[in-house]
Design an enzyme around this catalytic site. Sequence first.
Site, PDB file in Angstrom:
ATOM      1  N   GLU A   1       4.376  -6.055   0.772  1.00 34.29           N
ATOM      2  CA  GLU A   1       4.238  -7.119   1.769  1.00 34.29           C
ATOM      3  C   GLU A   1       3.606  -8.389   1.230  1.00 34.29           C
ATOM      4  OE1 GLU A   1       1.611  -6.105   5.085  1.00 34.29           O
ATOM      5  OE2 GLU A   1       1.108  -4.223   4.112  1.00 34.29           O
TER       6      GLU A   1
ATOM      7  N   HIS B   1       0.821  -1.218   0.000  1.00 35.98           N
ATOM      8  CA  HIS B   1       0.000   0.000   0.000  1.00 35.98           C
ATOM      9  C   HIS B   1       0.846   1.254   0.000  1.00 35.98           C
ATOM     10  CE1 HIS B   1       0.987   0.016   4.341  1.00 35.98           C
ATOM     11  NE2 HIS B   1       0.910  -1.286   4.194  1.00 35.98           N
TER      12      HIS B   1
HETATM   13 MN    MN Z   1       2.887  -3.942   8.263  1.00 36.67          MN
HETATM   14 MN    MN Z   2       1.731  -2.705   5.587  1.00 32.70          MN
END
Ligand code: MN
Ligand code: MN
Length: 298
Positions: free
Chosen positions: A188, A155
């Site tokens: 991630e 993000h």
């Molecule tokens: Mn994180």
């Molecule tokens: Mn994150």
Amino acid sequence: MLTSIEDYIKAGRIAAEVREHMRKRYHVGRTLLEICEEAEGMIRAKGGEPAFPCNVSLNEVAAHYTAEPNESIEVRDGDMLKIDIGVHINGSIADTAVTVCYNPSYSILVEAAEHALNEAIRVARIGVKASDIGKVIEHTIKSYRLKPIQNLSGHSIARYTIHAGRSIPNIWTIDSFSLQQGEVYAIEPFVTTEDGSGVVYNGDVSNIYSIVSRKRTGSKEADAFLDMLWDRFKTLPFALRWLSDVDTNYAREMISFLMKKKVIRAYPVLVEGNNRYVAQAEHTIMLTMDGTTIITRV
Ligand code: MN
Ligand code: MN
């Protein structure tokens, strides 16, 4: 802008140091509360502030669990624990995670998550499409005969905002945009086993909250509580543990009222669809003219 870059670099260094400390520590027999308090205590001791409550998500829980004020759950032999750490300096946020694994037959998930993260960072630079990063992550994870979690993503990060609107997928996707100069992103990858569903769903528990609106609720008492939360946390997530000066039952009651009024939201834990183990690796990067800076690298 310069000061903001310096704040990001400082937040990133603190986050990286805490993450590496957590990676090396032997956690079996420790409670999730001890782990959260150690991580958050280290962040503060190093001059940062936690950007969100330390996430300590076990096994099939991929993310969004933090310790309760009286948490007694301990890490056991055989567990896989994701420790996700956020640090901010004046609202400039670094977000990073490590997975520790006490079951040798699942260590491969951790290896795949870290490898996918490294490959993703290797291709991430100004002008690259987010979908191409997703493709690299997916390809790397599948080369281990494992599965990416397709509905979790990296993000964009903005001041006091952890999820700033743009997503870096963990699979190839059709709709996309290109990374731009000056942007900050967390990347991630989440990995599960081949017989996992590759999708997480919202679990029953939620113990991380954030303010979504400061509109008045009609109750003076609740409004005062909301204002107190705003003074402390602004738009950043928080946990009941962080209100140790307030009676816990009273805080629970207030939070539940404020949630009904939709001025506070909760983040439910995210659970693997087939209840399989999930591993995660995460870094925060900054895109500059000189290249990609991994602010959470040690
Ligand atoms: Mn994180
Ligand atoms: Mn994150």
